[in-house]
Design an enzyme around this catalytic site. Sequence first.
Site, PDB file in Angstrom:
ATOM      1  N   HIS A  33      -5.533   0.202  -1.210  1.00 29.52           N
ATOM      2  CA  HIS A  33      -5.798  -1.226  -0.949  1.00 29.52           C
ATOM      3  C   HIS A  33      -6.808  -1.828  -1.929  1.00 29.52           C
ATOM      4  O   HIS A  33      -7.096  -3.027  -1.844  1.00 29.52           O
ATOM      5  CB  HIS A  33      -6.299  -1.406   0.488  1.00 29.52           C
ATOM      6  N   ASP A  49      -7.609   5.343  -1.376  1.00 33.05           N
ATOM      7  CA  ASP A  49      -7.193   4.109  -0.709  1.00 33.05           C
ATOM      8  C   ASP A  49      -6.441   3.199  -1.679  1.00 33.05           C
ATOM      9  O   ASP A  49      -7.010   2.713  -2.665  1.00 33.05           O
ATOM     10  CB  ASP A  49      -8.436   3.376  -0.181  1.00 33.05           C
ATOM     11  N   CYS A  86       0.817  -1.221   0.000  1.00 35.19           N
ATOM     12  CA  CYS A  86       0.000   0.000   0.000  1.00 35.19           C
ATOM     13  C   CYS A  86       0.851   1.271   0.000  1.00 35.19           C
ATOM     14  O   CYS A  86       0.534   2.233  -0.707  1.00 35.19           O
ATOM     15  CB  CYS A  86      -0.982  -0.008   1.172  1.00 35.19           C
TER      16      CYS A  86
END
Length: 585
Positions: free
Chosen positions: A544, A542, A418
């Site tokens: 992820h 994000d 990440c």
Amino acid sequence: MAPQLRILSNVVERLKNVKDCVAGHLYGVMYNNTLTVLTFSINILDDIEATVNHTTLQLHMPAEVYLCGILHVGECEEKLPDTFQDIDITDNPLLLKYSHHNLKIETYFYIHQKLEAINDVKTINENDIRQEFMYIRIRGSLPLIAQNGNIMDVLEETRKNQIASGKIGFQFPSKNAFLFNNDTNLKDTSLRELLDISVYHEGTTNVKKGIIRPAGVVDAVNANILLKISRDKLSEEHNNYAPVFQYVKRPFDSLECNLAIDTLSLVNLNTNSADLYGILVESMCRNIKLIEKCFEDQLKKSEQSIKLPLPIHFRPQGFGHLLTVVYPRDHTDKETMPYREDLHKILNLDMTRPYFRYGNAVKFYNESQADNMLINPHEAILQNDDVVNSTRKISIVQGLYAYHHYMQDNFDDNGWGCAYRSLQTIISWYRLQGYTKIPIPSHYTIQKCLVDIGDKPSNFINSKQWIGSTEVGFVLETLLGITVKVLCASTGEEVSTLATNLLYHFQTQGTPVMIGGGVLAHTILGINYDQITGDVKFLILDPHYTGPEHLPTIINKGWCGWKTKDFWKKDAFYNMCLPQRPVCI
């Protein structure tokens, strides 16, 4: 009858940044007896000797954007009839006066050799322009054969005898439509009908359909150049003669190449096809004149080899329109700096940020789709009324970035990559703002960088080890040569106390922020802070996410969106890496 007057809101905002009392020029489009002012330039002291001055600046504008008036900022006086004589777009040139003292704009039309005040002036925004006008982008090549340095003569002859004389045609591949000179079949056909356009929506967003047009990504209708190679049919009265050849044996220097043509026109959707042809021809003539100037500037430097000109399109931040610049192909940013400096000065642009480097080139929608990378997905988020109110301050990332996340590039980093992906997003921002040309670093490149600077042992390469904001800062400093600032929060709740720091960062630097904590990394794109209640919302990207580049999923599932302070874990320690902008143009 005096025309109606409209002023693009971007012009009003840009005028606030003009510090001195200066004169300048106004540029706009004229359609259906309505003058729309799109931009302005200011006079600079060395205007005559500058590589870009107000007489050549119009060539950088899309066709249909013309000199339309005079600008006076502060206490500035000039002989108006003398300056009005170069304005052809309207019989009633415009005078716009702007006062620093009260931020007031006064407008006058020059009618019958007198200035008459305009009481009804409408301010419009970019979306209004998009609903009425569209960009047409013509691309192709023109053959150039020159001998003994007569490049300029050949270019002028091509422009006058081949382009301006109507010996070209245009093809619109999206509809397989063609446009030729004096085509009587299309005499009463509008652009809207010719290309079957219902509504032009550059800059709009429809999340349900997965459509996004970020501010820096432009929609344009593409057109190709068709060169006439056959001769006109000879009349019966025309006398035929046998060809005569003369053979002269002598040495000479020659240049044979294909010139890249890449032009823009800003055309009203109701423009008829007969007028459209002339507009497209004008756009090509402007492009060739810029190419002529590029060759001319190079020929003045006899010690350097001649490079073929390359047209590039830009839209500086805060502008509501595109500009075209022609650079010698493969010239470095250092070599183009004098030209770029003059552009910054005459357009009153910030002299500490780049706007006309190769990396600043505007991205067109079809090209950005081909890249298979989402650009600025946060612009698809509709901010609700409960998010924005008078007591809140909002500051968001400035410019463009690409969304990097898990599983891209056929690389499985699910569960550990990440921070690497957040770092890639940050570097994409520096690339798209023109600060660097380095490619987006792979996980291997990032790991090797950390090993090379002594931060990690050699077995770190090709591992699946996490990195944090400290390592992200090291890599940014090493690969980009920039500085970073670090903010620390001992708990998730403490992150909210740094809201004013983040506000200041996005206002002054505008770069994405990497935040790491609790073995997770995210990218902060903006901050929404209520000064009264202390409530904070964070605009989060994000990394992820593991799915395809499907905007509705990314927005609707919250992979990009506003998060409350509860998003941060209360028992985790957080570090934020705040990349800083270099001071350069």
